[in-house]
Design a protein around this motif. Structure first.
Motif, PDB file in Angstrom:
ATOM      1  N   ARG A  62     -10.868  -5.221   7.253  1.00 28.98           N
ATOM      2  CA  ARG A  62     -11.504  -5.819   6.085  1.00 28.98           C
ATOM      3  C   ARG A  62     -10.565  -6.855   5.469  1.00 28.98           C
ATOM      4  NH1 ARG A  62     -14.971  -2.800   7.815  1.00 28.98           N
ATOM      5  NH2 ARG A  62     -16.368  -1.436   6.674  1.00 28.98           N
ATOM      6  N   THR A  63     -11.170  -7.810   4.753  1.00 30.06           N
ATOM      7  CA  THR A  63     -10.415  -8.747   3.923  1.00 30.06           C
ATOM      8  C   THR A  63     -11.120  -8.864   2.589  1.00 30.06           C
ATOM      9  OG1 THR A  63     -11.619 -10.699   4.681  1.00 30.06           O
ATOM     10  CG2 THR A  63      -9.641 -10.096   5.918  1.00 30.06           C
ATOM     11  N   ALA A  64     -10.357  -9.140   1.546  1.00 27.98           N
ATOM     12  CA  ALA A  64     -10.942  -9.311   0.217  1.00 27.98           C
ATOM     13  C   ALA A  64     -10.044 -10.219  -0.613  1.00 27.98           C
ATOM     14  CB  ALA A  64     -11.114  -7.959  -0.483  1.00 27.98           C
ATOM     15  N   GLU A  65     -10.677 -10.974  -1.479  1.00 24.38           N
ATOM     16  CA  GLU A  65      -9.965 -11.769  -2.470  1.00 24.38           C
ATOM     17  C   GLU A  65     -10.444 -11.297  -3.834  1.00 24.38           C
ATOM     18  OE1 GLU A  65     -10.460 -16.205  -4.103  1.00 24.38           O
ATOM     19  OE2 GLU A  65      -9.689 -16.137  -2.037  1.00 24.38           O
ATOM     20  N   LEU A  66      -9.507 -10.880  -4.673  1.00 22.71           N
ATOM     21  CA  LEU A  66      -9.836 -10.382  -6.004  1.00 22.71           C
ATOM     22  C   LEU A  66      -9.121 -11.222  -7.047  1.00 22.71           C
ATOM     23  CD1 LEU A  66      -9.438  -6.537  -5.402  1.00 22.71           C
ATOM     24  CD2 LEU A  66     -11.515  -7.912  -5.208  1.00 22.71           C
ATOM     25  N   HIS A  83      -4.975 -11.210  -2.533  1.00 22.14           N
ATOM     26  CA  HIS A  83      -5.614 -11.182  -1.212  1.00 22.14           C
ATOM     27  C   HIS A  83      -5.215  -9.887  -0.525  1.00 22.14           C
ATOM     28  CE1 HIS A  83      -6.642 -15.435  -1.718  1.00 22.14           C
ATOM     29  NE2 HIS A  83      -5.503 -15.458  -2.389  1.00 22.14           N
ATOM     30  N   ASP A 101     -13.910  -3.756  -7.135  1.00 18.19           N
ATOM     31  CA  ASP A 101     -14.129  -3.233  -5.792  1.00 18.19           C
ATOM     32  C   ASP A 101     -13.475  -4.136  -4.760  1.00 18.19           C
ATOM     33  OD1 ASP A 101     -15.569  -1.261  -6.989  1.00 18.19           O
ATOM     34  OD2 ASP A 101     -17.531  -1.976  -6.308  1.00 18.19           O
ATOM     35  N   CYS A 102     -12.843  -3.512  -3.771  1.00 23.06           N
ATOM     36  CA  CYS A 102     -12.118  -4.249  -2.747  1.00 23.06           C
ATOM     37  C   CYS A 102     -12.789  -4.082  -1.377  1.00 23.06           C
ATOM     38  CB  CYS A 102     -10.668  -3.769  -2.711  1.00 23.06           C
ATOM     39  SG  CYS A 102      -9.603  -4.720  -1.624  1.00 23.06           S
ATOM     40  N   PHE A 103     -12.750  -2.887  -0.826  1.00 23.22           N
ATOM     41  CA  PHE A 103     -13.329  -2.628   0.498  1.00 23.22           C
ATOM     42  C   PHE A 103     -14.413  -1.565   0.387  1.00 23.22           C
ATOM     43  CE2 PHE A 103      -8.722  -3.418   1.785  1.00 23.22           C
ATOM     44  CZ  PHE A 103      -8.930  -4.761   2.031  1.00 23.22           C
TER      45      PHE A 103
END
Length: 181
Positions: free
Chosen positions: A78-82, A145, A61-63
């Motif tokens: 939104r920001t995400a680190e996977l 990212h 899952d990201c956002f």
């Protein structure tokens, strides 16, 4: 509110033909994934993925978006680190993007591999290409990212890798690809 919520998910993908098409291997002035300039590899494409290898355990899952927006969520940026552990030696060409949406109550619509809506044939995953494919060995980590940004006229996505080696940010400011508001 319909939809009530939705989640976007991403998975690394080895898909040489998709990447070559995005790069513009066929040249010419055709539409779609052809063209050949660097912006082509900063554009996400809606594709029916046929020939691909997924080197990690599955999408992450990201956002997440909920409607109506919660008071503490000032914007939909939104920001995400996977991080993905690669299970086999592979060349990663980009990422496959999916969504899972709760329309209302228990009514869902999904293209996520784990929750795919049966009979749904009009929605396809996104392909987010890398400027340069990354070779990884079994057990290595691919750290990515993700950024969802907006201004008064458009929404866009930016992405980069920091591990195993850092890459430049792709599509900064929506310079190659954006969605008009």
């Amino acid at each position: 509110s319909i939809p009530q919520s939705y989640v976007s998910s991403l998975a690394p993908i080895s898909a040489a033909a998709l990447w070559a098409d995005a790069r513009g291997r066929n040249g010419g002035a055709n539409t779609g994934m052809q063209g050949g300039d660097s912006g082509q590899l900063e554009t996400a494409y809606v594709v029916c993925i046929h020939r691909a290898y997924y080197p990690s355990a599955g999408p992450q899952d990201c956002f997440t978006f909920r409607h109506p927006k919660r008071p503490f969520e000032a914007t939909n940026d939104r920001t995400a680190e996977l991080s993905f552990e690669v299970q086999e030696d592979t060349l990663v060409h980009g990422f496959a993007g999916y969504f899972d949406c709760v329309l209302y109550g228990d009514v869902r619509m999904s293209i996520h591999p784990d929750t795919y809506s049966k009979g749904m044939f009009s929605w396809f995953p996104m392909f987010f290409p890398l400027q340069v494919p990354v070779y990884l060995r079994k057990g290595q980590t691919l750290r990515s990212h993700w950024f969802r940004r907006h201004d008064d006229r458009k929404v866009w996505y930016e992405w980069a890798i920091s591990e195993p080696a850092p890459t430049a940010l792709q599509n900064p400011g929506g310079r190659s690809w954006a969605i008009g508001l």
